[in-house]
Enzyme design. Sequence first.
Site, PDB file in Angstrom:
ATOM      1  N   LYS A  83       0.819  -1.220   0.000  1.00 14.80           N
ATOM      2  CA  LYS A  83       0.000   0.000   0.000  1.00 14.80           C
ATOM      3  C   LYS A  83       0.849   1.263   0.000  1.00 14.80           C
ATOM      4  CE  LYS A  83      -2.159  -1.053   3.776  1.00 14.80           C
ATOM      5  NZ  LYS A  83      -1.477  -2.307   4.068  1.00 14.80           N
ATOM      6  N   ARG A 142      11.474  -7.379   4.633  1.00 21.92           N
ATOM      7  CA  ARG A 142      11.531  -5.963   5.009  1.00 21.92           C
ATOM      8  C   ARG A 142      12.136  -5.813   6.411  1.00 21.92           C
ATOM      9  NH1 ARG A 142       6.100  -2.470   5.124  1.00 21.92           N
ATOM     10  NH2 ARG A 142       5.925  -3.306   7.221  1.00 21.92           N
ATOM     11  N   ARG A 199      14.163  -4.099  11.317  1.00 18.81           N
ATOM     12  CA  ARG A 199      13.006  -4.105  12.229  1.00 18.81           C
ATOM     13  C   ARG A 199      13.016  -5.397  13.038  1.00 18.81           C
ATOM     14  NH1 ARG A 199       7.839  -1.734   8.891  1.00 18.81           N
ATOM     15  NH2 ARG A 199       8.847   0.119   8.071  1.00 18.81           N
ATOM     16  N   ARG A 223      -9.994   1.897   9.328  1.00 22.26           N
ATOM     17  CA  ARG A 223      -9.647   0.538   9.745  1.00 22.26           C
ATOM     18  C   ARG A 223     -10.791  -0.165  10.458  1.00 22.26           C
ATOM     19  NH1 ARG A 223      -3.334   0.257  11.586  1.00 22.26           N
ATOM     20  NH2 ARG A 223      -2.538   0.983   9.598  1.00 22.26           N
ATOM     21  N   ARG A 241      -0.466  -9.592  13.012  1.00 25.56           N
ATOM     22  CA  ARG A 241      -0.968  -8.417  12.300  1.00 25.56           C
ATOM     23  C   ARG A 241      -1.922  -8.813  11.172  1.00 25.56           C
ATOM     24  NH1 ARG A 241       4.482  -5.871  11.462  1.00 25.56           N
ATOM     25  NH2 ARG A 241       4.993  -5.092  13.502  1.00 25.56           N
TER      26      ARG A 241
END
Length: 191
Positions: free
Chosen positions: A13, A127, A133, A88, A144
């Site tokens: 996104k 990622r 991360r 959301r 998630r």
Amino acid sequence: MRLILMGPPGAGKGTQARYVADHFGVPAISTGDIFRANVSQGTPLGVEAKRYMDAGEYVPDEVTNRMVRNRIDEADAAPGFLLDGYPRTLAQVEELDGMIEFTGHRLDAVVVLTVDAEELVQRLLHRALTDGRADDTEDVIRRRQEVYTEQTAPLIDVYRARGILVEVDGMGEVDEVTKRIFAALDDVAQS
């Protein structure tokens, strides 16, 4: 053009939002960016949001809604906008409806990027490695995905029922996905 870009975490996104917003000459509005800007500027909403963010909790709808309302009221969003990360929840859908109706416009389309669940996990693990991360473990990533399925995916049916949902295959190279989005939006009338 007034658009929402949806999809599960890792669907692309944020990447696609930049290209689509540039194409239509509207700002890409990410709730994450709004939160960070308000926090860094020390705005009253930012101070309030930071309390929740520091505790690892979702920022409540009322705070998120006010931040989004303030952002879409800015001059650059007058000709339209692309929302990434909002709404959301069903309550946020209703709030957004009111915000847009107040401007005399309507939501033009909701683009949903569809990506295979295992591909999403692999993208986010990659990622996590490239962006350092450490908190993006496979368990966290899968959680998630579950939260998205439970809380945000039901919005897809709402927008499908309104006849403004555009589903786009989010698999493949970035430019291929971008071309699919543009092709899907070619027939969308702007409010």
